[in-house]
Scaffold this active site. Structure first.
Site, mmCIF file in Angstrom:
data_model
loop_
_atom_site.group_PDB
_atom_site.id
_atom_site.type_symbol
_atom_site.label_atom_id
_atom_site.label_comp_id
_atom_site.label_asym_id
_atom_site.label_seq_id
_atom_site.Cartn_x
_atom_site.Cartn_y
_atom_site.Cartn_z
ATOM 1 C CB CYS A 1 -0.857 0.213 1.362
ATOM 2 S SG CYS A 1 -2.312 1.196 0.972
ATOM 3 C CG ASP B 1 -4.288 -0.326 10.137
ATOM 4 O OD1 ASP B 1 -3.158 -0.526 10.924
ATOM 5 O OD2 ASP B 1 -3.910 0.358 9.212
#
Length: 203
Positions: A7, A129
Site C-alpha cells: 500500500c 489496523d
C-alpha cells in the site's frame, strides 16, 4: 493461501517495484492530504495504467464524497475500494448503488468490541489496523480471535514479523506499507522480500 497488498504507492519507481515483485494487490491513497503517501485522482490514474494487469489496484479513501471512489472504479483506475475513515453502512449502500467493485472497510482495533463491529460490516472484506493507518505500529493480534469472514491484517507489518503474522493470525491478506520503505520511500528489495516471504508460506 494468504495474499499480499503493498500500500501507499506514489511514484513510477513504486509501480516498477511491484510489477517486478508481483503482489496480489497494491494500494493508492487517494485525496488524503494528511498522508505523505497521498496522490490525486489524476496521479492515481497515471500510475494505475502502468500497473501489471495481474495486480489489482485498490483505492484507499478517508471520508471521501461517495462519488469519488465510485467514479474511479467505473473508470477502471481502481478495481477495489478501501474505506479507511468513519464511513458507515449508509455510505456503503450508497456506494454499492454506484459501483459493483469489491469493498474493504478498515477498523482500528483496540478491543474485542472493534472486532465485533467488523463482523457486522456489509463490506466484502474487513481490514484490521492500529490507529489511523500508516503508523508503523502493530496491535494485539490476539484480539481478532476466530473470525468467520475473510479479513486483511495491516499495521506495523515488516520483514521481521510478516511470517509470524501469517502463521499466527491466518489472515486472508496482509497489507504492508511502511514496512517496505527506507527513509520514507518504497524500497524495491524490501517489496520483493515481503512478497517472497508470503509466497513461501504457500509451499
Amino acid at each position: 493461501m494468504t495474499r499480499i497488498k503493498i500500500c501507499g504507492l506514489s511514484r513510477e519507481e513504486d509501480i516498477a517495484s511491484v510489477n517486478e515483485a508481483g503482489p496480489d494487490y497494491c494500494g493508492f491513497i487517494i485525496q488524503v492530504p494528511r498522508s505523505r503517501r497521498n496522490v490525486s485522482p489524476k496521479r492515481a490514474a497515471e500510475l494505475s495504467v502502468r500497473l501489471d494487469g495481474r495486480i489489482t489496484p485498490v483505492g484507499v479513501f478517508v471520508n471521501a464524497p461517495v462519488e469519488l471512489p465510485a467514479r474511479l472504479a467505473e473508470e477502471g483506475v481502481i478495481r477495489m475500494i478501501q474505506l479507511h475513515g468513519q464511513e458507515d453502512e449508509d455510505y456503503i449502500q450508497r456506494l454499492r448503488c454506484l459501483t459493483d467493485v469489491p469493498l474493504i472497510q478498515a477498523f482500528s482495533v483496540a478491543s474485542r468490541e472493534d472486532v465485533r463491529r467488523a463482523k457486522d460490516s456489509s463490506a466484502d472484506y474487513v481490514l484490521f489496523d492500529q490507529g489511523a493507518g500508516g503508523t508503523g505500529r502493530t496491535f494485539d493480534w490476539g484480539l481478532i480471535g476466530s473470525l468467520d469472514r475473510p479479513f486483511i491484517l495491516a499495521g506495523g507489518l515488516t520483514l521481521e514479523n510478516l511470517t509470524e503474522a501469517v502463521k499466527r493470525v491466518r489472515p486472508w491478506c496482509v497489507d504492508v506499507s511502511s514496512g517496505v520503505e527506507t527513509e520514507g520511500y518504497k524500497d524495491q528489495e524490501k517489496i520483493k522480500a515481503a512478497v517472497a516471504a508470503v509466497r513461501r508460506m504457500e509451499e
